[in-house]
Design a protein around this motif. Structure first.
Motif, PDB file in Angstrom:
ATOM      1  N   GLY A 244       0.870  -1.485  -0.170  1.00 42.85           N
ATOM      2  CA  GLY A 244      -0.125   0.097   0.150  1.00 42.85           C
ATOM      3  C   GLY A 244       0.838   1.271  -0.031  1.00 42.85           C
ATOM      4  N   ASN A 245       1.809   1.426   0.883  1.00 41.71           N
ATOM      5  CA  ASN A 245       2.698   2.423   1.175  1.00 41.71           C
ATOM      6  C   ASN A 245       3.548   2.637  -0.147  1.00 41.71           C
ATOM      7  N   VAL A 246       4.217   1.784  -0.729  1.00 43.04           N
ATOM      8  CA  VAL A 246       5.036   1.809  -1.817  1.00 43.04           C
ATOM      9  C   VAL A 246       4.266   2.239  -3.167  1.00 43.04           C
ATOM     10  N   THR A 247       3.056   1.756  -3.209  1.00 45.57           N
ATOM     11  CA  THR A 247       1.946   2.074  -4.264  1.00 45.57           C
ATOM     12  C   THR A 247       1.816   3.601  -4.294  1.00 45.57           C
TER      13      THR A 247
ATOM     14  N   LEU B 107      -3.306   0.733   7.551  1.00 44.29           N
ATOM     15  CA  LEU B 107      -4.810   1.458   7.226  1.00 44.29           C
ATOM     16  C   LEU B 107      -4.436   2.811   6.512  1.00 44.29           C
ATOM     17  N   ASN B 108      -3.201   3.444   6.815  1.00 46.37           N
ATOM     18  CA  ASN B 108      -3.221   4.723   6.455  1.00 46.37           C
ATOM     19  C   ASN B 108      -3.166   4.908   4.990  1.00 46.37           C
ATOM     20  N   PRO B 109      -2.491   3.993   4.180  1.00 45.64           N
ATOM     21  CA  PRO B 109      -2.574   4.252   2.473  1.00 45.64           C
ATOM     22  C   PRO B 109      -4.115   3.762   2.285  1.00 45.64           C
ATOM     23  N   ILE B 110      -4.668   3.006   2.658  1.00 48.19           N
ATOM     24  CA  ILE B 110      -6.152   2.650   2.217  1.00 48.19           C
ATOM     25  C   ILE B 110      -7.109   3.853   2.546  1.00 48.19           C
TER      26      ILE B 110
END
Length: 336
Positions: A67-70, A313-316
């Motif tokens: 998620g974060n790398v995306t 959860l943050n990137p979501i």
């Protein structure tokens, strides 16, 4: 016959002497090793379930990284996202990756491979890194609240008040603040005597978990960490609350219902991130010091969830609640 006996006695004496020297050296090496090594035991009371507990931990880590790398990739590739708001999201993403990576791989090694040993220097470094990243993240959340205040309350002056260069400067100031405030903690611990057990009932080197092993006076360490944690994060929360109070006042003055909704939508993601970032941290800090009646494994699980859940959860949250970012992420996946 007599000569032979004397020779055997001489050889036996030499052998015994060598054995004694070897034992002394082995004892010396063991003592030296014990003085520089801590043992991380994982989740106390749930050792038999470590292999199974590691599975959701590993899945959470994989989701966090993906998620974060995306988010980082999309923001870096799309020039339309090279704005202060998305630079702040990228900074938050970097702290999330750093926070989980500083602890979780080591935790999985404990759970799966029983690799429990960590040097004193490595332990203090890990503790310093986790705390520094957490305080840096708090500063970023304050800057994000200020960014939303300027965007909603002073939209015509947004580009003059906030630029990418200014946001980067504020990020560096937040990092410097965290480093200066957290540097005393490992220094305090390095001066404490550890006379008895060096077994840490935890999955990583948490400040109070390490300090409680000392046979010296830990009042200074405990009070400093508690005062800094609540003073700095309390001040940060006050600034965030002030920003959102001014935002709410400005929104209530807007007559258009559509404008109301649009203004509030831009803040929803940030508010969600604030709640999931601060709440577990405060709860973990308080239970370690005052929650004597709570089972040890609950302490450890809560401390790990604090490092696992928000970064996952943050990137979501930002991907779902920030329309422009959501559209760009969808666009990148369609290209693939």
């Amino acid at each position: 016959m007599v000569l032979s006996t004397k020779s055997e006695l001489g050889n036996m004496s030499v052998s015994e002497t060598n054995l004694q020297i070897d034992n002394v050296m082995a004892g010396f090496n063991l003592t030296t090793s014990n003085q520089s090594i801590f043992l991380l035991m994982g989740i106390a009371g749930l050792e038999n379930a470590h292999v199974w507990i590691a599975i959701p931990f590993a899945m959470s880590y994989i989701i966090t990284l993906l998620g974060n790398v995306t988010i980082l990739f999309v923001v870096g590739q799309e020039k339309a996202l090279h704005k202060p708001m998305y630079l702040l999201i990228s900074m938050l993403v970097l702290t999330d990756i750093a926070k989980t990576t500083s602890t979780l791989p080591n935790t999985l090694c404990i759970f799966w491979f029983n690799l429990k040993g960590i040097t004193a220097g490595g332990c203090f470094t890990q503790m310093f890194f986790v705390n520094t990243v957490s305080f840096t993240q708090s500063a970023i959340l304050v800057t994000m609240a200020f960014d939303r205040y300027v965007a909603i309350c002073k939209p015509l002056r947004y580009t003059t008040i906030l630029s990418n260069a200014r946001i980067a400067t504020l990020g560096l100031v937040g990092l410097l603040r965290a480093v200066l405030l957290m540097l005393p903690l490992p220094l305090f611990l390095s001066r404490l005597p550890f006379c008895a057990s060096r077994t840490i009932a935890h999955t990583y080197c948490e400040n109070m978990a390490v300090a409680k092993l000392s046979c010296g006076d830990i009042k200074v360490n405990s009070m400093y960490s508690l005062v800094v944690a609540f003073t700095v994060s309390g001040l940060d929360l006050m600034l965030i609350a002030l920003s959102y109070g001014l935002i709410l006042r400005a929104v209530l003055r807007i007559s258009s219902q559509t404008a109301h909704q649009k203004a509030l939508n831009t803040c929803t993601a940030h508010i969600c991130v604030i709640v999931i970032s601060y709440t577990p941290g405060y709860f973990t800090s308080l239970t370690h010091r005052f929650g004597q009646g709570i089972a040890p494994h609950i302490h450890i699980i809560l401390a790990n969830l604090y490092l696992l859940i928000p970064p996952m959860l943050n990137p979501i949250i930002y991907g779902a609640r920030t329309k422009e970012l959501h559209d760009k992420v969808s666009k990148c996946f369609r290209r693939m």
